[in-house]
Design a protein around this motif. Structure first.
Motif, PDB file in Angstrom:
ATOM      1  N   PHE A  48      32.207  53.208  70.419  1.00  0.00           N
ATOM      2  CA  PHE A  48      32.249  53.009  71.697  1.00  0.00           C
ATOM      3  C   PHE A  48      31.638  51.781  72.280  1.00  0.00           C
ATOM      4  N   LEU A  49      32.612  50.979  73.068  1.00  0.00           N
ATOM      5  CA  LEU A  49      32.110  49.812  73.631  1.00  0.00           C
ATOM      6  C   LEU A  49      31.616  49.593  75.104  1.00  0.00           C
ATOM      7  N   TYR A  50      32.155  50.881  75.880  1.00  0.00           N
ATOM      8  CA  TYR A  50      31.963  51.094  77.286  1.00  0.00           C
ATOM      9  C   TYR A  50      32.131  52.535  77.502  1.00  0.00           C
ATOM     10  N   VAL A  51      31.039  53.089  78.231  1.00  0.00           N
ATOM     11  CA  VAL A  51      31.194  54.563  78.631  1.00  0.00           C
ATOM     12  C   VAL A  51      30.561  54.549  79.931  1.00  0.00           C
ATOM     13  N   ASN A  52      31.140  55.481  80.806  1.00  0.00           N
ATOM     14  CA  ASN A  52      30.701  55.600  82.261  1.00  0.00           C
ATOM     15  C   ASN A  52      29.710  56.620  82.555  1.00  0.00           C
ATOM     16  N   GLU A  89      28.647  64.201  80.522  1.00  0.00           N
ATOM     17  CA  GLU A  89      29.093  65.404  79.887  1.00  0.00           C
ATOM     18  C   GLU A  89      28.723  65.569  78.444  1.00  0.00           C
ATOM     19  N   LEU A  90      28.368  64.358  77.901  1.00  0.00           N
ATOM     20  CA  LEU A  90      27.853  64.611  76.471  1.00  0.00           C
ATOM     21  C   LEU A  90      26.330  64.616  76.251  1.00  0.00           C
ATOM     22  N   GLY A  91      25.661  64.668  77.467  1.00  0.00           N
ATOM     23  CA  GLY A  91      24.206  64.481  77.451  1.00  0.00           C
ATOM     24  C   GLY A  91      23.326  63.575  76.677  1.00  0.00           C
ATOM     25  N   TYR A  92      23.992  62.386  76.600  1.00  0.00           N
ATOM     26  CA  TYR A  92      23.562  61.290  76.090  1.00  0.00           C
ATOM     27  C   TYR A  92      23.049  60.032  77.054  1.00  0.00           C
ATOM     28  N   LYS A  93      22.092  59.446  77.063  1.00  0.00           N
ATOM     29  CA  LYS A  93      21.828  58.101  77.775  1.00  0.00           C
ATOM     30  C   LYS A  93      22.979  57.064  77.313  1.00  0.00           C
ATOM     31  N   HIS A 114      22.443  53.828  76.477  1.00  0.00           N
ATOM     32  CA  HIS A 114      22.336  53.234  75.225  1.00  0.00           C
ATOM     33  C   HIS A 114      22.478  53.837  73.997  1.00  0.00           C
ATOM     34  N   GLU A 115      22.317  55.300  74.324  1.00  0.00           N
ATOM     35  CA  GLU A 115      22.540  56.158  72.893  1.00  0.00           C
ATOM     36  C   GLU A 115      23.988  56.156  72.666  1.00  0.00           C
ATOM     37  N   LEU A 116      24.766  56.583  73.627  1.00  0.00           N
ATOM     38  CA  LEU A 116      26.275  56.589  73.402  1.00  0.00           C
ATOM     39  C   LEU A 116      26.837  55.595  72.806  1.00  0.00           C
ATOM     40  N   LEU A 117      26.401  54.154  73.380  1.00  0.00           N
ATOM     41  CA  LEU A 117      27.085  52.921  72.622  1.00  0.00           C
ATOM     42  C   LEU A 117      26.705  52.786  71.332  1.00  0.00           C
ATOM     43  N   ASN A 118      25.702  53.417  71.034  1.00  0.00           N
ATOM     44  CA  ASN A 118      25.446  53.139  69.509  1.00  0.00           C
ATOM     45  C   ASN A 118      26.254  54.284  68.547  1.00  0.00           C
ATOM     46  N   LEU A 119      27.069  55.118  69.194  1.00  0.00           N
ATOM     47  CA  LEU A 119      27.752  56.052  68.551  1.00  0.00           C
ATOM     48  C   LEU A 119      29.151  55.620  68.752  1.00  0.00           C
ATOM     49  N   GLY A 120      29.984  56.474  67.924  1.00  0.00           N
ATOM     50  CA  GLY A 120      31.515  56.638  68.179  1.00  0.00           C
ATOM     51  C   GLY A 120      32.143  57.695  68.303  1.00  0.00           C
ATOM     52  N   VAL A 121      33.542  57.806  67.962  1.00  0.00           N
ATOM     53  CA  VAL A 121      34.388  59.095  68.138  1.00  0.00           C
ATOM     54  C   VAL A 121      34.040  59.918  67.275  1.00  0.00           C
ATOM     55  N   PRO A 122      33.598  59.723  65.979  1.00  0.00           N
ATOM     56  CA  PRO A 122      33.206  60.724  64.911  1.00  0.00           C
ATOM     57  C   PRO A 122      31.855  61.458  65.277  1.00  0.00           C
ATOM     58  N   GLU A 123      31.045  60.867  65.911  1.00  0.00           N
ATOM     59  CA  GLU A 123      29.873  61.807  66.378  1.00  0.00           C
ATOM     60  C   GLU A 123      29.951  62.815  67.532  1.00  0.00           C
ATOM     61  N   VAL A 124      31.284  62.844  68.218  1.00  0.00           N
ATOM     62  CA  VAL A 124      31.372  63.681  69.370  1.00  0.00           C
ATOM     63  C   VAL A 124      32.519  64.348  69.457  1.00  0.00           C
ATOM     64  N   ASP A 125      33.536  63.981  68.581  1.00  0.00           N
ATOM     65  CA  ASP A 125      34.792  64.727  68.262  1.00  0.00           C
ATOM     66  C   ASP A 125      34.745  65.623  67.027  1.00  0.00           C
ATOM     67  N   MET A 126      34.770  66.678  67.108  1.00  0.00           N
ATOM     68  CA  MET A 126      34.377  67.559  65.858  1.00  0.00           C
ATOM     69  C   MET A 126      35.775  67.682  65.184  1.00  0.00           C
ATOM     70  N   LEU A 127      36.846  67.390  65.807  1.00  0.00           N
ATOM     71  CA  LEU A 127      38.484  67.377  65.043  1.00  0.00           C
ATOM     72  C   LEU A 127      38.600  66.044  64.563  1.00  0.00           C
ATOM     73  N   ARG A 174      28.216  68.010  72.241  1.00  0.00           N
ATOM     74  CA  ARG A 174      27.173  67.330  73.156  1.00  0.00           C
ATOM     75  C   ARG A 174      25.935  66.965  72.333  1.00  0.00           C
ATOM     76  N   LYS A 175      25.038  66.297  72.796  1.00  0.00           N
ATOM     77  CA  LYS A 175      23.546  65.961  72.000  1.00  0.00           C
ATOM     78  C   LYS A 175      22.933  67.063  71.851  1.00  0.00           C
ATOM     79  N   ASP A 176      22.965  68.098  72.534  1.00  0.00           N
ATOM     80  CA  ASP A 176      22.395  69.388  72.083  1.00  0.00           C
ATOM     81  C   ASP A 176      22.969  70.340  71.358  1.00  0.00           C
ATOM     82  N   GLY A 177      23.833  69.910  70.769  1.00  0.00           N
ATOM     83  CA  GLY A 177      24.953  70.643  70.107  1.00  0.00           C
ATOM     84  C   GLY A 177      25.863  71.826  70.337  1.00  0.00           C
ATOM     85  N   SER A 178      25.760  71.887  71.565  1.00  0.00           N
ATOM     86  CA  SER A 178      26.909  72.612  72.569  1.00  0.00           C
ATOM     87  C   SER A 178      27.999  72.018  72.578  1.00  0.00           C
TER      88      SER A 178
END
Length: 712
Positions: free
Chosen positions: A312-316, A322-326, A328-341, A368-372
């Motif tokens: 992720f290079l930009y998130v609104n 929606e994903l429950g992250y701040k 800066h947290e989301l920008l340190n992640l990528g698709v694999p961490e939030v897409d189960m498929l 999401r961050k909380d596992g839901s």
């Protein structure tokens, strides 16, 4: 022979070149030929004078070398014996030998000045080329004419000059072809020395126009104080960057630039060279990005900018929420961490595909961050930023939509069951009124099988279809306006020809574009209901008849009651008048009694008691005093009922205050009351104040006697 041209980029020719210092300046040539003057005198001794001259000296007659000095040998690298055995032309580079021959002939014919000097290439014993500043003249040597040449080694100078010219040529190429605008300005006068092609394009001026202008001509008036201050205070030997500077072009347009400036020295004068980079487009992009970020941050859908490594290079804001992250947290992640498929191979195929063609949205499951988890729909498109490919993805949470779809499917199944099990007949017809589908209850109502019903027109089931066609048009218009027509009754005909009443409910079916695709008709056989309604109608008629008869009887009784009520009202009125008269008499009697009581009380207080008090003061014996006390006590007992009535009028007054009030009412003054009650005037004044306070008169100017006279 050609004179030298020092313009950058001019190619050297294999001919004699006159240095710029000598071209058109005789003085320079004279200065250089001072090296020859001692040798041009008759009777000089070769080797004695010339060896002290720093220039190389060559004397030759024809092609024979007759004298060379030490400086000349140093230039050529030959020994004296070798040099004297050679022709002068042997020292000259082969490219220039013809030019030197031509120069010698012109010198002998006096076609050229002896003061002229030229740049000539020599060839050394080692085969190296040396440049010399060469001049020649005619002398007499041992009684015969000879040519004397003076040569100064300028190889080093020439190399420096060539390097400078090459550097200048490179600078001019870079200067003129730079992608940034360049201006050179005098630090003291703020005037422009020169500029490149790009700055001319940016400002819309020709170079000639710019060279007549200064700093104040291209900047806004309100910006000049800061510009001039930075211009004058620019540190030496440092490059300073001025950002977001407004510049004005010839046509009046304002655009933004970044200026990188440095000091340089030209002709021993300080100048400032400025590199102007037009950032107008970048500013516009930045403004657009600000708008995009504002819109993006207020969007309800989640936006992502993703690279080819699924980072992720930009998130609104919506994505973070929606994903429950701040952020800066989301920008340190990528698709694999939030897409189960997520599948790396499939992602790469998708990434490549979106840059070639439009890809339809697809569904996935996100964590999401909380596992839901939740279901989402992803719309993606490819874009390039600075030539590098990226994916722009929009995520929509479709959990609610999926639930609605499931509920819709379940509802559809329920409707199908309802359709088949409904006791009412249900018909589905097209926009022309032809039956497409019917439930089993329609067979019971009409006598037709489902197969027979399908394909029939609705009017074929109606009794007298010609008469009902107009009514059907009315129904259609009502349905279009209100959606559903309830309790619309008509007469239908069964398969066996018998007729029966029905109640219809009709609703249109609409396509996505709003056009009619048909309708649903719910048919209810109301034969039994009509029979019940007829029975009810007959009963109602009988009841209405009885009600009319009973109403007539009640009207007669009501008339009699009204007459009796009038008689009673008359008697009541007479009694009221008698009662009123009696009340008036009683009130007057009571007032008369009160007046008599007050008069008795007043007369006793004024006419009897004062004398009793005076008798007490006489010298009475005990027996007389006893009789007097009995008389006073009996008199008080007689007056006691009157005093009680008076005190009832003034419940909050003491008996003494009531006596004072009564005397005031009768017009007695303070002194008189004091004498009658055997009290001091001060005490009576005290009673008067208390009476006013208790009667609420202490804050006003109401006369106490006047007020007491109004009290009965």
């Amino acid at each position: 022979m050609h004179k030298k041209d020092n313009r950058p980029g001019e190619q050297k020719k294999n001919s004699l070149e006159m240095p710029e210092s000598d071209a058109g300046s005789e003085k320079s040539g004279i200065t250089e030929n001072l090296h020859l003057n001692p040798l041009k005198q008759k009777g000089f001794v070769a080797g004695s004078t010339s060896d002290f001259i720093v220039s190389g000296v060559f004397i030759f007659q024809g092609e024979k070398m007759i004298h060379v000095n030490d400086a000349a040998l140093s230039i050529c690298g030959y020994s004296r014996e070798e040099a004297l055995s050679m022709s002068f032309l042997d020292f000259i580079h082969p490219e220039m030998r013809e030019a030197i021959k031509e120069l010698g002939l012109k010198l002998q014919n006096k076609e050229v000045s002896e003061l002229a000097r030229y740049e000539v290439k020599f060839i050394t014993k080692q085969g190296k080329t040396k440049w010399v500043n060469y001049g020649s003249g005619i002398i007499e040597y041992e009684g015969k004419p000879a040519i004397i040449g003076s040569a100064i080694d300028i190889t080093g100078h020439k190399q420096i000059g060539d390097a400078l010219r090459e550097s200048e040529q490179r600078f001019r190429i870079i200067f003129d072809n730079a992608s940034d605008g360049i201006l050179i300005a005098d630090i003291r006068t703020k005037k422009f020395l020169t500029g490149n092609k790009k700055i001319c394009q940016m400002l819309g001026y020709s170079l000639e126009e710019l060279e007549k202008m200064g700093v104040q001509d291209i900047h806004l008036k309100e910006d000049l104080p800061i510009i001039i201050k930075r211009f004058e205070q620019h540190p030496w030997n440092e490059t300073e960057l001025a950002k977001d500077i407004r510049v004005k072009s010839k046509n009046g347009n304002i655009f933004y630039v970044n200026i990188s400036a440095s000091q340089i020295i030209l002709d021993k004068k300080p100048y400032l060279i400025g590199m102007f980079r037009d950032i107008t487009a970048r500013k516009q992009v930045e403004e657009e990005l600000k708008k995009f970020k504002f819109i993006s941050d207020h969007a309800s859908e989640a936006y992502f900018l993703v690279d080819d490594q699924a980072r992720f290079l930009y998130v609104n804001k919506a994505a973070c929420e929606e994903l429950g992250y701040k952020e800066h947290e989301l920008l340190n992640l990528g698709v694999p961490e939030v897409d189960m498929l997520y599948d790396k191979v499939k992602y790469q195929k998708l990434f490549d595909l979106i840059h070639k063609e439009k890809v339809p949205p697809f569904e996935t499951t996100n964590r999401r961050k909380d596992g839901s988890t939740f279901l989402s729909e992803i719309s993606s498109t490819g874009l390039k930023i600075d030539g590098k490919p990226y994916m722009f993805a929009v995520l929509r949470n479709i959990t609610a939509r999926k639930q609605a779809e499931d509920e819709l499917i379940s509802s559809k199944e329920s409707l199908e069951k309802l359709f088949e099990t409904s006791a009412d007949g249900i018909i589905s017809a097209d926009s022309m009124g032809y039956i497409k589908k019917a439930n089993s209850s329609m067979t019971d109502i009409t006598g037709y099988s489902v197969e027979e019903l399908v394909g029939k027109h609705i009017l074929e089931l109606v009794h007298n279809p010609g008469q009902n066609s107009g009514r059907m048009d009315t129904v259609r218009s009502l349905v279009r306006k209100h959606g559903v027509v309830y309790q619309y009754e008509s007469l239908w005909r069964r398969k066996d020809g018998s007729t029966y009443p029905v109640e219809n409910q009709f609703a249109y079916l609409l396509e996505n574009d709003g056009n009619e695709s048909g309708g649903i008709i719910v048919v209810r056989d109301i034969t039994n209901r009509k029979k019940r309604e007829e029975s009810v109608r007959q009963i109602q008629e009988e009841l209405e008849k009885r009600v009319i008869e009973r109403t007539s009887e009640l009207a007669k009784m009501n008339k009699q009651l009204l007459e009796r009520e009038k008689q009673l009202e008359l008697k009541t009125s007479n009694l009221k008048e008698l009662n009123t008269a009696l009340r008036v008499l009683l009130n007057r009697r009571g007032e008369d009694l009160e007046g008599i009581e007050e008069k008795i009380l007043l007369n006793v207080n004024e006419l009897v008691k004062p004398y009793i008090e005076k008798i007490k003061k006489l010298n009475l014996d005990s027996r007389q005093l006893g009789f007097l006390n009995i008389l006073e006590s009996n008199l008080n007992d007689i007056l006691s009922p009157f005093l009680q009535k008076l005190s009832a009028k003034f419940l909050n007054l003491t008996p003494a205050e009531i006596k004072v009030a009564n005397l005031i009412k009768r017009g007695k003054r303070t002194k008189e009351i004091a004498e009658l009650m055997s009290l001091s005037k001060r005490t009576i004044d005290f009673y008067r104040d208390n009476i006013r306070k208790k009667l609420g008169l202490n804050k006003g100017k109401t006369n106490l006697r006047t007020y007491l006279q109004t009290v009965k």
